[in-house]
Motif scaffolding. Sequence first.
Motif, mmCIF file in Angstrom:
data_model
loop_
_atom_site.group_PDB
_atom_site.id
_atom_site.type_symbol
_atom_site.label_atom_id
_atom_site.label_comp_id
_atom_site.label_asym_id
_atom_site.label_seq_id
_atom_site.Cartn_x
_atom_site.Cartn_y
_atom_site.Cartn_z
ATOM 1 N N ASP A 95 1.851 1.688 -3.508
ATOM 2 C CA ASP A 95 0.702 2.124 -4.286
ATOM 3 C C ASP A 95 0.505 3.640 -4.165
ATOM 4 O OD1 ASP A 95 -1.358 1.504 -6.007
ATOM 5 O OD2 ASP A 95 -2.836 1.384 -4.388
ATOM 6 N N TYR A 96 0.888 4.194 -3.016
ATOM 7 C CA TYR A 96 0.788 5.640 -2.836
ATOM 8 C C TYR A 96 2.098 6.345 -3.111
ATOM 9 C CZ TYR A 96 -3.987 5.376 -1.253
ATOM 10 O OH TYR A 96 -5.342 5.207 -1.213
ATOM 11 N N GLU B 236 -3.299 -1.626 6.334
ATOM 12 C CA GLU B 236 -4.419 -1.594 5.389
ATOM 13 C C GLU B 236 -4.493 -0.319 4.560
ATOM 14 O OE1 GLU B 236 -8.200 -2.145 7.232
ATOM 15 O OE2 GLU B 236 -7.664 -4.103 8.015
ATOM 16 N N THR B 237 -4.001 0.772 5.132
ATOM 17 C CA THR B 237 -4.118 2.037 4.423
ATOM 18 C C THR B 237 -2.776 2.572 3.934
ATOM 19 O OG1 THR B 237 -3.960 3.256 6.506
ATOM 20 C CG2 THR B 237 -6.172 2.701 5.739
ATOM 21 N N THR C 250 -0.263 3.782 5.883
ATOM 22 C CA THR C 250 -0.123 5.047 6.604
ATOM 23 C C THR C 250 0.930 4.946 7.694
ATOM 24 O OG1 THR C 250 -2.470 5.441 6.270
ATOM 25 C CG2 THR C 250 -1.400 6.768 7.973
ATOM 26 N N LEU D 291 -0.640 14.730 16.317
ATOM 27 C CA LEU D 291 -0.417 13.574 15.444
ATOM 28 C C LEU D 291 -0.394 13.996 13.980
ATOM 29 C CD1 LEU D 291 -2.879 10.975 17.023
ATOM 30 C CD2 LEU D 291 -0.458 11.326 17.543
ATOM 31 N N THR D 292 0.483 13.345 13.229
ATOM 32 C CA THR D 292 0.500 13.539 11.788
ATOM 33 C C THR D 292 0.447 12.171 11.133
ATOM 34 O OG1 THR D 292 1.888 15.497 12.052
ATOM 35 C CG2 THR D 292 1.740 14.552 9.850
ATOM 36 N N TRP D 293 -0.596 11.943 10.356
ATOM 37 C CA TRP D 293 -0.741 10.688 9.612
ATOM 38 C C TRP D 293 -0.259 10.955 8.192
ATOM 39 C CZ3 TRP D 293 -4.802 6.741 11.199
ATOM 40 C CH2 TRP D 293 -5.216 6.928 12.544
ATOM 41 N N ILE D 294 0.645 10.119 7.726
ATOM 42 C CA ILE D 294 1.225 10.331 6.403
ATOM 43 C C ILE D 294 0.975 9.094 5.540
ATOM 44 C CG2 ILE D 294 3.406 10.626 5.145
ATOM 45 C CD1 ILE D 294 4.494 12.025 7.678
ATOM 46 N N SER D 295 0.347 9.297 4.396
ATOM 47 C CA SER D 295 0.133 8.187 3.461
ATOM 48 C C SER D 295 0.707 8.600 2.117
ATOM 49 C CB SER D 295 -1.359 7.882 3.324
ATOM 50 O OG SER D 295 -1.949 7.710 4.602
ATOM 51 N N GLY D 296 1.953 8.249 1.924
ATOM 52 C CA GLY D 296 2.626 8.648 0.693
ATOM 53 C C GLY D 296 3.060 10.091 0.766
ATOM 54 N N PRO D 297 3.749 10.563 -0.269
ATOM 55 C CA PRO D 297 4.181 11.955 -0.263
ATOM 56 C C PRO D 297 3.003 12.884 -0.533
ATOM 57 C CG PRO D 297 4.888 10.876 -2.287
ATOM 58 C CD PRO D 297 4.179 9.841 -1.467
ATOM 59 N N ASN E 248 0.801 -1.211 0.000
ATOM 60 C CA ASN E 248 0.000 0.000 0.000
ATOM 61 C C ASN E 248 0.840 1.270 0.000
ATOM 62 O OD1 ASN E 248 -2.464 -1.247 -0.203
ATOM 63 N ND2 ASN E 248 -2.726 -1.460 2.004
ATOM 64 N N VAL F 203 -6.984 0.943 10.908
ATOM 65 C CA VAL F 203 -7.220 2.248 11.518
ATOM 66 C C VAL F 203 -7.723 2.101 12.964
ATOM 67 C CG1 VAL F 203 -8.631 4.356 11.376
ATOM 68 C CG2 VAL F 203 -7.552 3.431 9.314
ATOM 69 N N LEU G 34 -5.715 3.817 16.205
ATOM 70 C CA LEU G 34 -6.281 4.804 17.127
ATOM 71 C C LEU G 34 -6.196 4.314 18.573
ATOM 72 C CD1 LEU G 34 -9.246 5.909 14.925
ATOM 73 C CD2 LEU G 34 -7.577 7.477 15.918
#
Lengths: 244, 525
Positions: free
Chosen positions: A73-74, A153-154, A156, A203-209, A70, A190, A194
Motif C-alpha cells: 500500500d505504501y 499494522e503500519t 514499517t 533508529l530509522t523507521w522506514i515505511s515505503g520509499p 501495508n 508500534v 518500541l
Amino acid sequence: MTTPRTPSTQPRTPGGAGSGSRAAVLARVRAALRDVPATERPEDVPVSRDYRRSHLDDDPARRLAVLHENLVDYRASVHPATPGAVAATVARLLAERGSASCVVPPGLPEEWLAELGDGVEVLRDDPAGRPLGAERLDAVDAVLTGCAVAVAETGTIVLDASAGQGRRVLTLIPDHHVCVVRADQVVASVPQALAVLDPTRPLTWISGPSATSDIELDRVEGVHGPRRLDVILVHADGDAPPAP
Amino acid sequence: MPAFPTFPKAAREATGNAQLRHNLRKATGTIRGKRAAVVAELDDWAELRRAGKQIKERTLRHLDTYLEQVEAAVIAAGGTVHWAADAAEANRIVTDLVRATGERDVIKVKSMATQEIGLNEALAEAGITAYETDLAELIVQLGDDRPSHILVPAIHRNRSEVREIFRDRMGEWGRPAPDDLTDEPADLAAAARRHLRERFLSSKVAISGANFLVAETGTAVVVESEGNGRMCLTLPETLISVVGIEKIVPTWADLEVFLQLLPRSSTGERMNPYTSTWTGTTAADGAGDGPGTFHLVLLDNGRTDTLADTVGRQALRCIRCSACLNVCPVYERAGGHAYGSVYPGPIGAILTPQLRGTADPLDASLPYASSLCGACYEVCPVAIDIPEVLVHLRERVVQGDAEHPRAKGHLAERVAMRAARTLLDSPRLLGAAQRAGIATRRLHPGRLPGPGAAWTDTRDLPQFPDESFRDWWARRSAAGEGAPAAPAAPARPTPEAGQTPEAGNAPASGDTPSTTPTSAPEERK
Ligand code: SF4
C-alpha cells in the motif's frame, strides 16, 4: 522579555557555571505551575493505558499478510521467499532494477550474496577501518540489509544500525534498497516494536520509499532517500508464503 | 519577521484569491478524507487520544522535573544542552555554535521552532546561509515566500508557479534547474533532489527541530516523508536541534501513543515514510554513524507564559499534526498567511497570541479568527479544547488582564463597547443615533473606516432599516397608546469586532481539563 540572562554558548552541566537562562527558564516554569500542588508527583497525574497493545490477533501468518499488504500500500515491493531462496531473490531484484553495484554492511549473512553474478560489484562498508564516504556511496546503485524489527499494522521496517544493517548512511544514499525481513522479526504493532528496540541506538523507521506530496498534493516517490524499496519477506521452509 | 497585517485584512485579501482557495479546498479536503479513513482503522482511537492528552498533561504539570531529566540524559549520551529564554537568545546560541565550526552554510530540516524564532534571518545577518531541504520549504525559500500550512507549507503554490520559481531561482542557491524542466510534480521533485544532493553531501552542519524529546533517554525524534530529515541527521558532523520545552514526553514507551496519533492525524498515513531517532552523539559506538557533535537548544520563547495560564496551557499539548487546520472552515477560506504567524489555523489562533502576547493588533485579532464550530477539537489527537481557549483568550483580549500584562486589551473593541454602553444607557442618545444612522444610510460605506474597519473586512455592514423600532413604536402609539416602553432590541449602534453572532459551541465553563486532570471531561467516543 525582561528576564536577565547571561548569554553563553558554553556547554552547561546542571547547576554548573554559566547557566543563566537555565535557572531563569526553570524558575519561570515553576512559577507558571503555581496551581500544581507541591506534593503532586508526575505519577499522580493519571494516564490510562487502556488502548490496545495490538490490533491484530496473535496469528503469525496473519501478521505477515498484513505487513505484506501495508508495505504494498505504501508502494514498496514485497517478495515472499523461503530461507533458501533469499540469495536468488536478491540477485533477481538487483538485475531487474539494473543495479550494477551494491553496498553491504558488516554482519550481513554471506549466503544472501551467493548468487550475485559477476556483473554486480559488491562494496563492503567497514565502519571501524575504512568506512565508505558519502561521495562514494552516491555512485553506488543499491544497498542490501537486514532489519531489526518490522511492524505489520503500519507497514514499517526499523533499522537499528546493528549487524547486517550498518550505518544509516548506507540505506540513505543509494537509490535502491533491498531489505530482508525474517518472519520472526515481524511484530504486530508500534507498541510491540518500541518494546523490543533500544533507544540508545540510532533508529530509522522506514515505511515505503521516500515520498512527497508537496506539489498540489500529488504523491511523488523518491525525493531524497531511496526511490525503490524491495522487501524480501522470509518465512520458514514449509510455511505457505504470506498472501495479502 | 516582516510586519504582518491583522487577520481580517489578510483574510480579506486571501479570500479574493481564487487559486489559493481552490488549492486549499483540494488540499484540506483530501487530507481530511485520508485522516478519517486511517483513524477509523483503529477502534481504540478514543483511548489513544485520551492517553496522548494525559501524557502531555503529566509532562506539562511537571515540566521542570522532565526538563532536568532530559538535560541529564542528553549530556550523559554525549550531547550538549543550551537553554534559550527567548528567540534572540536561541538565535545567538545557534549562530555562535555555527560560527565555532567555521562553516558558512548549514542545511536545515523543516522545523516550526526555528521558523518561529526567525533563525534563517538571524543566521543571514551573521553571514551564514541556511538551506531549507524540505521540498515545500525549498519552494517557499526560493520564492521569497512564507509557509501557509504546517504540513504542506507551499500548498498555496501550483505546479506551474513551482516550475517558474525553480527555473528562476535555483541557480542563485546552487545547482540550477534543468532547461527542460516541466511542471510535472515528479519532474519538479527530481530537480529538487539533484539541486540538494550536492548540498547534503558537502554540508558539515545541520539544524533541526524535533517532534518529540524523550526525558528518560534523551532521545530526539524527527518524523518526515522525503528523506531530507535523514540526510540532515546523518551526514553532517555537527547537529544542532532547537526544541521547544513542550516537546518532551516522559518515557520511551510513551512514543507508542504519539507514533500512532501523529501520522494518522497529520498526513493520514498509518506511518510516515521516515522516522529517525537519535540519542546524543553516535560517535561513542565507533561507527561514526551520524553527528559526532550534538547540541540541544531548549527553547522557551513565551512557552512559560502559556504554561502559566491554566486554561491556555493545553495549547502546549499540540503535536503540530495540522489536523485542525484541515477541518477549519475559516482556515480553508483564509489560508495560512492570514494568521501572520508560523502557526496558522485554529492552533495558531490560540498559540500565537499566547506565545507573543496580544499587545500587537494582529495577535489580538487572532482569537476572533474562528467560527467556534468545534471541528478542531473533534479531530485534535491530544484533545485540545481549542474553542474553550479561544473564548478564554477573547476575554483576555477584551479586558486586558492584570495576570497577563502582555494582553493589553483590544482597543477598538473596548472603545466601541464603551460607546455602546453610553448609547444604550441613554434612550435619548440612542434614539438620536438611530435616526442619524437611518437618515444617512444611503451614504454608508460597505466598510467601516478607522478602528472598525477590521470588522467589515470580513463581514458586510448590516443595512440600517428604514425606520428605527423606537420611531415605529412611537408613530404607532401616537394614536393614543401612551408613551412606549424602551425598545428591547436596539439596532447595533456601532458594529465592532467581537460582536458577531456566533454559533454557540463553546464548551461549558468549568470544563477546564488542564486545571483538573483528575476530573477530565468525557472524551470523544
Ligand atoms: S492543535 Fe491538535 S489538531 Fe491542531 S495541530 Fe495541534 S495537535 Fe494537531
